[in-house]
Design an enzyme around this catalytic site. Sequence first.
Site, PDB file in Angstrom:
ATOM      1  N   GLU A 177       0.830  -1.217   0.000  1.00  0.00           N
ATOM      2  CA  GLU A 177       0.000   0.000   0.000  1.00  0.00           C
ATOM      3  C   GLU A 177       0.858   1.258   0.000  1.00  0.00           C
ATOM      4  O   GLU A 177       0.725   2.134   0.867  1.00  0.00           O
ATOM      5  CB  GLU A 177      -0.982  -0.018   1.166  1.00  0.00           C
ATOM      6  CG  GLU A 177      -2.009  -1.125   1.029  1.00  0.00           C
ATOM      7  CD  GLU A 177      -3.141  -1.065   2.059  1.00  0.00           C
ATOM      8  OE1 GLU A 177      -3.137  -0.147   2.920  1.00  0.00           O
ATOM      9  OE2 GLU A 177      -4.034  -1.939   1.995  1.00  0.00           O
ATOM     10  N   GLU A 308      -4.996  -8.658  -0.635  1.00  0.00           N
ATOM     11  CA  GLU A 308      -5.840  -8.367   0.525  1.00  0.00           C
ATOM     12  C   GLU A 308      -7.279  -8.260   0.046  1.00  0.00           C
ATOM     13  O   GLU A 308      -7.589  -7.431  -0.811  1.00  0.00           O
ATOM     14  CB  GLU A 308      -5.414  -7.074   1.233  1.00  0.00           C
ATOM     15  CG  GLU A 308      -4.092  -7.177   1.965  1.00  0.00           C
ATOM     16  CD  GLU A 308      -3.763  -5.943   2.802  1.00  0.00           C
ATOM     17  OE1 GLU A 308      -4.696  -5.252   3.265  1.00  0.00           O
ATOM     18  OE2 GLU A 308      -2.559  -5.673   2.982  1.00  0.00           O
TER      19      GLU A 308
END
Length: 509
Positions: A177, A308
């Site tokens: 991220e 994810e």
Amino acid sequence: MTDQAVPAIINLDVPGPVISRHLYGHFAEHLGRCIYDGFYVGEDSDIPNAGGIRLDVVEALRALNIPNLRWPGGCFADEYHWMDGIGPRDRRPAMVNTHWGNVEENNHFGTHEFMALCELLGAEPYISGNVGSGTVREMSDWVEYLTREGDSPMVRLRKANGREEPWRVRFWGLGNEAWGCGGHMSAEQYAAEARRFGTYCRDHGENKLYRIAAGANSDDYAWTETLMKQLGGLGCAYRPAAFMQALSMHYYTIPGTWQDKGDATVFDTGDYYRTMVQAARVDELITGHSAVMDCYDPGRNVGLVLDEWGTWWNVEPGTNPGFLYQQNTLRDALVASVHFDVFHRHADRLVMANIAQTVNVLQAMILTDPGSGALVLTPTYHVFEMNKGHQDAALLRIDLPAGVPDRAVESVRLPTVSMSASRKDGRVLISLSNLDAAETADIELDLRGGALTDVRSRILTSGGLQDHNTPEVPGIVAPRVHEQVKETASGLRVHLPVHSFVTVEGRLA
């Protein structure tokens, strides 16, 4: 069974792309009770363990044929310095986990413990390196420490810590991220970092790295395009650069707002349908990112990784808000079944997916009770177990000449029947979900190019969508034999009760 049925045509003799087992991957972060009190209880625990690793958790996950495990994060990965987690445990320096609960991390579970866990699970390790606060050298040394044989500074250090032979570690994440907790970078900034880190993460001997760049959040297609440009130019002559082999994306099913995501167990039918609309959106997102990638990589040499995914609810009342502990209901199980049908359809581009997370965090497979030590298998766990026959199987296309039933949910139409099928080793597995909370469905399976014998079926459902398993009553939502399957002239007719997940398995005649 009802008179009207949904016709579904499956050509048993026309196999499609292989559904990688890695689409059934998992994720374990130093977050809440995922590692400590989940996977790892310490060698002095009364709970049976091997080197501190909880053996009943291992046994439960081995029953899923768990293919890989992503670690140490997540956001934690970009503040984790791996050398703090090697050597004698009593000499390892502690740190503060600033992302998750602002608690102290003692680093007792580190590289060697993680690799021992993967060996017990029979799973491939997927390690996320620290790009946000780490250095290129730090990550390069970690690769060398784990995978190099012979003699070198990192090899000598590994041997001094008790491991003579290198491990095989293919999967490496280049940060996590980067658009957010991994550094708040622009796509261009991160692309430059990924080039550097990917370049200096070397192949050692026969260990060939599969480097996964930190990709987009949800529908940020521009991020994906920026990374694809770094790998090469447009068109059929595309030859991806060697410093990354795949890029990731993240998507969570959240029907509420980020501030108020909704309750895990207290919800009404409207909340349920809104959840399923958000879950089904994963198809749109994978399609969108794949389309961008196809412009640059029509040969599909670069993999897409959804490392994810899962539901994200408000934490359970009375628990640390930074630990992300939530219950898991039949609704969560149906979110998982819909995701897998989507994953299967995208098997030619999607090479890995990792549910968040495996134990005690978000949409977990397993919940452990800190008081009694009891282990609970969640409804989501059972979807993974019922679907494990799809791993490394060839996709079978399903044609739906009349479409499927749908339901109006605010401004959209939600298809209420989802399905996928595959074949492997002379057996066929068909997965079917009825998402409707009020109407049953019947599926008329027109099986062509073959027939099935020794047909067996199981069902996962319960009296209410809110039903979930607890230490006191661990089997409220659990698979059972499904009797409502009958042979027809063209194949099989399968009855799907309301809010149910059904698998049908048979041997090719």
